[in-house]
Design a protein around this motif. Structure first.
Motif, short mmCIF file in Angstrom:
data_model
loop_
_atom_site.label_atom_id
_atom_site.label_comp_id
_atom_site.label_asym_id
_atom_site.label_seq_id
_atom_site.Cartn_x
_atom_site.Cartn_y
_atom_site.Cartn_z
N ALA A 51 3.96 2.21 -51.78
CA ALA A 51 4.71 1.87 -50.57
C ALA A 51 3.79 1.03 -49.70
O ALA A 51 2.59 0.93 -49.97
N ASP A 52 4.32 0.40 -48.67
CA ASP A 52 3.44 -0.34 -47.75
C ASP A 52 2.55 0.66 -47.02
O ASP A 52 3.01 1.72 -46.58
N CYS A 53 1.29 0.32 -46.88
CA CYS A 53 0.35 1.27 -46.28
C CYS A 53 -0.83 0.56 -45.66
O CYS A 53 -1.03 -0.65 -45.85
N VAL A 54 -1.63 1.31 -44.92
CA VAL A 54 -2.86 0.81 -44.32
C VAL A 54 -4.00 1.72 -44.77
O VAL A 54 -3.88 2.95 -44.74
N LEU A 55 -5.09 1.11 -45.20
CA LEU A 55 -6.23 1.89 -45.68
C LEU A 55 -6.88 2.67 -44.55
O LEU A 55 -7.05 2.16 -43.44
N LEU A 56 -7.25 3.92 -44.86
CA LEU A 56 -7.96 4.76 -43.92
C LEU A 56 -9.42 4.93 -44.34
O LEU A 56 -10.30 5.08 -43.49
N GLU A 57 -9.67 4.89 -45.65
CA GLU A 57 -11.03 5.13 -46.16
C GLU A 57 -11.20 4.49 -47.52
O GLU A 57 -10.27 4.45 -48.32
N VAL A 58 -12.40 3.97 -47.75
CA VAL A 58 -12.81 3.49 -49.07
C VAL A 58 -13.94 4.38 -49.54
O VAL A 58 -14.93 4.58 -48.80
N ASP A 59 -13.83 4.93 -50.73
CA ASP A 59 -14.85 5.86 -51.22
C ASP A 59 -16.16 5.16 -51.53
O ASP A 59 -16.17 4.10 -52.17
N GLY A 60 -17.26 5.76 -51.11
CA GLY A 60 -18.58 5.27 -51.44
C GLY A 60 -18.87 3.89 -50.87
O GLY A 60 -18.29 3.46 -49.87
N ASP A 61 -19.81 3.21 -51.53
CA ASP A 61 -20.22 1.88 -51.09
C ASP A 61 -19.51 0.77 -51.85
O ASP A 61 -19.80 -0.41 -51.63
N SER A 107 -17.58 -0.14 -44.51
CA SER A 107 -18.10 -0.74 -43.28
C SER A 107 -17.06 -1.61 -42.59
O SER A 107 -16.99 -1.67 -41.36
N LYS A 108 -16.22 -2.27 -43.37
CA LYS A 108 -15.16 -3.11 -42.80
C LYS A 108 -14.16 -2.25 -42.04
O LYS A 108 -13.73 -2.61 -40.93
N LEU A 109 -13.79 -1.11 -42.62
CA LEU A 109 -12.83 -0.22 -41.96
C LEU A 109 -13.44 0.40 -40.71
O LEU A 109 -12.78 0.53 -39.68
N GLU A 110 -14.71 0.79 -40.79
CA GLU A 110 -15.38 1.41 -39.64
C GLU A 110 -15.51 0.43 -38.48
O GLU A 110 -15.59 0.84 -37.31
N ALA A 111 -15.49 -0.86 -38.80
CA ALA A 111 -15.59 -1.89 -37.76
C ALA A 111 -14.26 -2.12 -37.05
O ALA A 111 -14.18 -2.93 -36.12
N GLY A 112 -13.23 -1.41 -37.48
CA GLY A 112 -11.94 -1.51 -36.81
C GLY A 112 -10.95 -2.45 -37.46
O GLY A 112 -9.88 -2.72 -36.89
N VAL A 113 -11.27 -2.94 -38.64
CA VAL A 113 -10.34 -3.84 -39.34
C VAL A 113 -9.25 -3.01 -40.03
O VAL A 113 -9.55 -2.08 -40.77
N LEU A 114 -8.00 -3.34 -39.76
CA LEU A 114 -6.88 -2.68 -40.43
C LEU A 114 -6.50 -3.49 -41.66
O LEU A 114 -6.14 -4.66 -41.54
N VAL A 115 -6.61 -2.87 -42.82
CA VAL A 115 -6.31 -3.55 -44.08
C VAL A 115 -4.98 -3.05 -44.61
O VAL A 115 -4.83 -1.87 -44.96
N SER A 116 -3.99 -3.94 -44.66
CA SER A 116 -2.66 -3.59 -45.13
C SER A 116 -2.51 -3.84 -46.62
O SER A 116 -3.00 -4.85 -47.14
N LEU A 117 -1.84 -2.93 -47.30
CA LEU A 117 -1.51 -3.08 -48.72
C LEU A 117 0.00 -2.95 -48.86
O LEU A 117 0.66 -2.28 -48.04
N TYR A 118 0.55 -3.57 -49.91
CA TYR A 118 2.00 -3.62 -50.04
C TYR A 118 2.50 -3.05 -51.36
O TYR A 118 1.83 -3.19 -52.40
N MET A 119 3.64 -2.39 -51.30
CA MET A 119 4.23 -1.82 -52.49
C MET A 119 4.25 -2.85 -53.62
O MET A 119 4.66 -3.98 -53.43
#
Length: 206
Positions: A106-116, A138-150
């Motif tokens: 489904a359409d979503c926004v990443l909350l976490e990427v595992d590891g490095d 690091s990109k997510l922690e910097a406040g970037v919202l990454v959208s993914l699509y179904m």
């Protein structure tokens, strides 16, 4: 899991719970309230008996493309436990895990990427983008919202995401409705150039 301010705001807006996920009762309530399941109708939407009589319909390019990106199940956080669940039963606000080989359900926004590692998602079949959608911790922690699509496919890495749109409200559903699927160009760039608002709660950043 450390969330950025932007992620926390989105989680609050959608009523998600990063620690326990939604309860079964809450998911059922949301599904009933939405009046729909997480299902996208195919480009050629005909009764099953017609498809049986005319099997050539399944060979139409748009139908073949649709079949290749249709999600079957997903790993979702429900009642505090991770379970494999029918993708059609997902609701907005669900927290899911994605890993290499998965089709984005489904359409979503990443909350976490595992590891490095860098998480990479091939979205060409949906958005027409030439480059993989990418994200790092690091990109997510910097406040970037990454959208993914179904319909996108994870080609590297794993992570956690928040469902922001399901079924008829996904980008894929809209492109099919507007007869713009399969994509022949970068659909996201085309919409930005035309000043058209994108489907979902966030604009794509990566």
């Amino acid at each position: 899991m450390k969330l950025s301010k932007q992620q926390e705001e989105l989680l609050k807006k959608l009523g998600g719970d990063i620690d326990n996920g939604l309860s079964s009762d809450e998911a059922s309530r949301r599904r009933e309230q939405a009046g729909t399941f997480n299902v996208v109708r195919p480009p050629i939407d005909c009764p099953a008996w017609v498809c049986c009589l005319l099997p050539c319909i399944k060979g139409v390019p748009s139908m073949k493309a649709f079949a290749s990106i249709k999600p079957d199940d997903a790993e979702v956080l429900r009642n505090g436990k991770w379970i494999r669940y029918d993708a059609a039963s997902l609701v907005e606000g669900d927290v899911i895990r994605i890993e290499e080989g998965d089709i984005i359900p489904a359409d979503c926004v990443l909350l976490e990427v595992d590891g490095d590692d860098e998480l990479l998602v091939d979205a060409r079949s949906v958005t027409g983008e030439d480059k993989h959608r990418s994200a790092t911790a690091s990109k997510l922690e910097a406040g970037v919202l990454v959208s993914l699509y179904m319909g996108g496919r994870v080609v590297q890495g794993c992570g956690t995401a928040l469902i922001t749109a399901i079924g008829v409200n996904t980008l894929l559903a809209r492109l099919i409705k507007e007869n713009r699927f399969p994509p022949t160009e970068n659909m996201l760039q085309a919409e930005e150039d035309e000043g058209i608002a994108l489907v979902g709660t966030t604009r794509p950043i990566s």
